[in-house]
Design an enzyme around this catalytic site. Sequence first.
Site, PDB file in Angstrom:
ATOM      1  CE1 TYR A 298      -3.770  -2.344   0.273  1.00 36.03           C
ATOM      2  CE2 TYR A 298      -2.527  -3.340   2.051  1.00 36.03           C
ATOM      3  CZ  TYR A 298      -3.569  -3.385   1.148  1.00 36.03           C
ATOM      4  OH  TYR A 298      -4.400  -4.473   1.124  1.00 36.03           O
TER       5      TYR A 298
ATOM      6  CG  HIS B 257      -7.288   4.493   0.768  1.00 41.49           C
ATOM      7  ND1 HIS B 257      -8.143   5.569   0.885  1.00 41.49           N
ATOM      8  CD2 HIS B 257      -7.994   3.424   1.223  1.00 41.49           C
ATOM      9  CE1 HIS B 257      -9.289   5.170   1.383  1.00 41.49           C
ATOM     10  NE2 HIS B 257      -9.231   3.875   1.604  1.00 41.49           N
TER      11      HIS B 257
ATOM     12  CG  ASN C 176     -12.494  -0.103   4.890  1.00 40.19           C
ATOM     13  OD1 ASN C 176     -12.121   1.022   4.544  1.00 40.19           O
ATOM     14  ND2 ASN C 176     -12.919  -0.994   4.023  1.00 40.19           N
TER      15      ASN C 176
ATOM     16  CG  ASP D 246      -7.693   8.962   1.150  1.00 40.90           C
ATOM     17  OD1 ASP D 246      -8.568   8.601   0.344  1.00 40.90           O
ATOM     18  OD2 ASP D 246      -7.446   8.324   2.196  1.00 40.90           O
TER      19      ASP D 246
ATOM     20  CG  ASN E 296     -15.623   2.679   3.469  1.00 40.62           C
ATOM     21  OD1 ASN E 296     -16.759   3.105   3.652  1.00 40.62           O
ATOM     22  ND2 ASN E 296     -15.296   1.951   2.423  1.00 40.62           N
TER      23      ASN E 296
END
Length: 169
Positions: free
Chosen positions: A14, A19, A66, A89, A110
Amino acid sequence: MVIIVGLGNYGKKYESTYHNIGFMTIDKLASKIGIVFDREKYKASIGEGFFNGEKILLAKPLTYMNNSGESLALLKKQFKDARIIVIVDDIDLPRGDVRYRQHGSAGTHNGLRSIVGYIGQEFERVKVGIGRDEGDLADFVLSKIKDTKLFDEATQKACEMILKLIKEG
């Protein structure tokens, strides 16, 4: 005390994704004020220090985006009266724009929904706009940032905004 939380997803997979703007911003902020992420506690990687006479705790939740609220709930329970600023973000802001909100709803994010579900809406937000892509939203937010110069400037602006918020109380 001020708790500043950068939202993102942990792991090499990631890194440098849209994100993870929250993680990128808080890493830059840590470097600016000389705080090192040196331990894991409250389901987060944390570092502590001082800025402008104020005790600062920086946190990067170790949960996935999340589930960010799990970490925030533990921090809030431990530091009941702390001021909380979350860096996140935002697909609804134009790319590179930075915006501050004192409180409010989670909108479409989320990570913010998780936090609101755990601790309510009373926390500050610094949002970095990532815009929207035409394709699948999940694919977009998890894709690697292409316009790195723009987002380097945006994360710098977000850091300056946070430092100003701390200085001004």
